[in-house]
Scaffold this active site. Structure first.
Site, PDB file in Angstrom:
ATOM      1  N   HIS A 110      11.948  64.839  29.328  1.00  0.00           N
ATOM      2  CA  HIS A 110      11.203  63.959  29.795  1.00  0.00           C
ATOM      3  C   HIS A 110       9.302  64.324  29.188  1.00  0.00           C
ATOM      4  CE1 HIS A 110      14.388  62.861  32.556  1.00  0.00           C
ATOM      5  NE2 HIS A 110      14.117  61.206  32.733  1.00  0.00           N
ATOM      6  N   GLU A 126      19.259  55.152  28.875  1.00  0.00           N
ATOM      7  CA  GLU A 126      19.448  56.392  28.827  1.00  0.00           C
ATOM      8  C   GLU A 126      21.385  56.028  29.399  1.00  0.00           C
ATOM      9  OE1 GLU A 126      16.006  58.096  31.685  1.00  0.00           O
ATOM     10  OE2 GLU A 126      17.553  56.952  33.451  1.00  0.00           O
ATOM     11  N   HIS A 158      17.317  50.404  35.186  1.00  0.00           N
ATOM     12  CA  HIS A 158      15.881  50.508  35.671  1.00  0.00           C
ATOM     13  C   HIS A 158      14.901  50.134  34.527  1.00  0.00           C
ATOM     14  CE1 HIS A 158      17.001  54.678  34.139  1.00  0.00           C
ATOM     15  NE2 HIS A 158      15.733  55.168  34.787  1.00  0.00           N
ATOM     16  N   HIS A 172      19.643  60.381  37.444  1.00  0.00           N
ATOM     17  CA  HIS A 172      19.127  61.594  37.897  1.00  0.00           C
ATOM     18  C   HIS A 172      17.769  61.205  37.934  1.00  0.00           C
ATOM     19  CE1 HIS A 172      17.859  60.715  33.081  1.00  0.00           C
ATOM     20  NE2 HIS A 172      16.767  60.603  34.185  1.00  0.00           N
TER      21      HIS A 172
HETATM   22  C1  DHB Z   1      13.327  57.101  37.946  1.00  0.00           C
HETATM   23  C2  DHB Z   1      13.973  57.041  36.892  1.00  0.00           C
HETATM   24  C3  DHB Z   1      14.088  57.721  36.168  1.00  0.00           C
HETATM   25  O1  DHB Z   1      15.204  58.075  35.584  1.00  0.00           O
HETATM   26  C4  DHB Z   1      13.640  59.124  35.577  1.00  0.00           C
HETATM   27  O2  DHB Z   1      13.427  59.683  34.915  1.00  0.00           O
HETATM   28  C5  DHB Z   1      12.002  58.764  36.284  1.00  0.00           C
HETATM   29  C6  DHB Z   1      11.757  58.477  37.237  1.00  0.00           C
HETATM   30  C7  DHB Z   1      12.860  56.143  38.777  1.00  0.00           C
HETATM   31  O3  DHB Z   1      13.293  55.305  39.270  1.00  0.00           O
HETATM   32  O4  DHB Z   1      11.583  56.533  39.446  1.00  0.00           O
HETATM   33 FE    FE Z   2      15.410  59.260  33.327  1.00  0.00          FE
END
Ligand code: DHB
Ligand code: FE
Length: 287
Positions: A59, A242, A195, A12
């Site tokens: 968030h 996540e 990530h 997302h």
């Molecule tokens: C990014 C990824 C995320 O899951 C998020 O909530 C905010 C930013 C990103 O890769 O920039």
């Molecule tokens: Fe996220």
């Protein structure tokens, strides 16, 4: 009878939403990502679910550190687009399904899941970017959405095992919804894949882990529920947590599923972007 027929899991990343909103899908950086979405968008346009139960994490838009529900369900008739610091995205308001949402709240709570019930809840990129990925930029969203917010921001988040069990409970709850419309329900899990947005390992991506996760989501989801939080953090990075929300989606489907679409692309912003689409192969079968 209402039935969970479809499951979608997707990253997302907010920049994906911005790329769609600003017409950048054809730009060199974005084209390979969006090309991989085409089949899924077409599938979505053909299958037309009536309602999506969309598991995502807020968030710090609807909630902040003052109030941290582990699982929250939105029962409103509509959900405004959150202002995440640069004004709300210029996309349609999200329309809920209060009747099914209240039925889910009741069924899940009586089934042992202590849901927080939200009558008012702005929705942020965790929910809106997956809609944009699957539907593009319509005038109105062609589907009702029940937001299901999961805390993965503040330790301790729920376990993968608990998330999978919540998905199974959602399946049972949907099947016991009595209306005469035979609602076709999709469940979405969002976030991931690997990530990390912070600290020494910012930018961490682990493609072998993600590939294995995608394979096992199809064939061995219960095995994935054994991965501990620490292991997820090590392998998938701090925000890779996540991925527990993908297990909510998978728990809501039949044990055997048909994988109809898969896409994996690195990077989208800081993230390994994954997308997988399932059809439940055993509709009407209770787990
Ligand atoms: C990014 C990824 C995320 O899951 C998020 O909530 C905010 C930013 C990103 O890769 O920039
Ligand atoms: Fe996220």
């Amino acid at each position: 009878m209402a039935e969970v027929l479809y499951g979608v899991a997707t990253s997302h990343v907010p920049a994906i939403g911005a790329a769609i909103d600003h017409g950048k899908e054809e730009q060199q950086y974005w084209r390979p990502l969006f090309e991989g979405y085409e089949g899924a968008r077409k599938w979505m346009a053909d299958t037309k679910p009536d309602v999506i139960v969309l598991a995502y994490n807020d968030h710090a838009s609807a909630f902040d550190l003052d109030l941290i529900p582990t699982f929250a369900i939105g029962v409103a008739d509509k959900f405004p687009i959150a202002d995440e610091g640069y004004g709300p995205r210029q996309i349609p308001e999200v329309i809920g399904h209060p009747e099914l949402a209240w039925h889910l709240a009741e069924s899940l709570i009586l089934d042992g899941f202590d849901m927080t019930i939200c009558n008012r809840m702005p929705v942020d990129h965790g929910l809106t970017v997956p809609l944009s990925i699957m539907y593009g930029s319509p005038e109105e969203w062609p589907v009702k959405v029940i937001p299901l917010a999961v805390n993965v921001i503040q330790y301790p988040p729920p376990t993968g095992k608990r998330c999978y069990a919540l998905g199974q409970a959602i399946r049972r709850a949907v099947q016991s919804f009595e209306d005469d419309k035979d609602l076709k329900v999709a469940v979405f899990g969002t976030g991931g894949m690997s990530h990390q947005l912070q600290g020494e390992r910012a930018g961490w991506v682990n493609t072998p882990f993600d590939t294995d996760f995608l394979n096992r989501l199809t064939d061995d989801p219960e095995g994935l529920t054994e991965i501990s939080h620490v292991e997820l953090l090590r392998q998938a990075g701090s925000e890779g947590i996540e991925l527990v929300m993908w297990l909510i989606m998978r728990g809501a489907l039949s044990r055997r599923v048909r994988e109809v679409h898969r896409h994996y692309h690195v990077p989208a912003s800081n993230t390994a972007a994954g997308l997988i689409v399932f059809e439940s192969s055993e509709a009407n079968v209770l787990l």
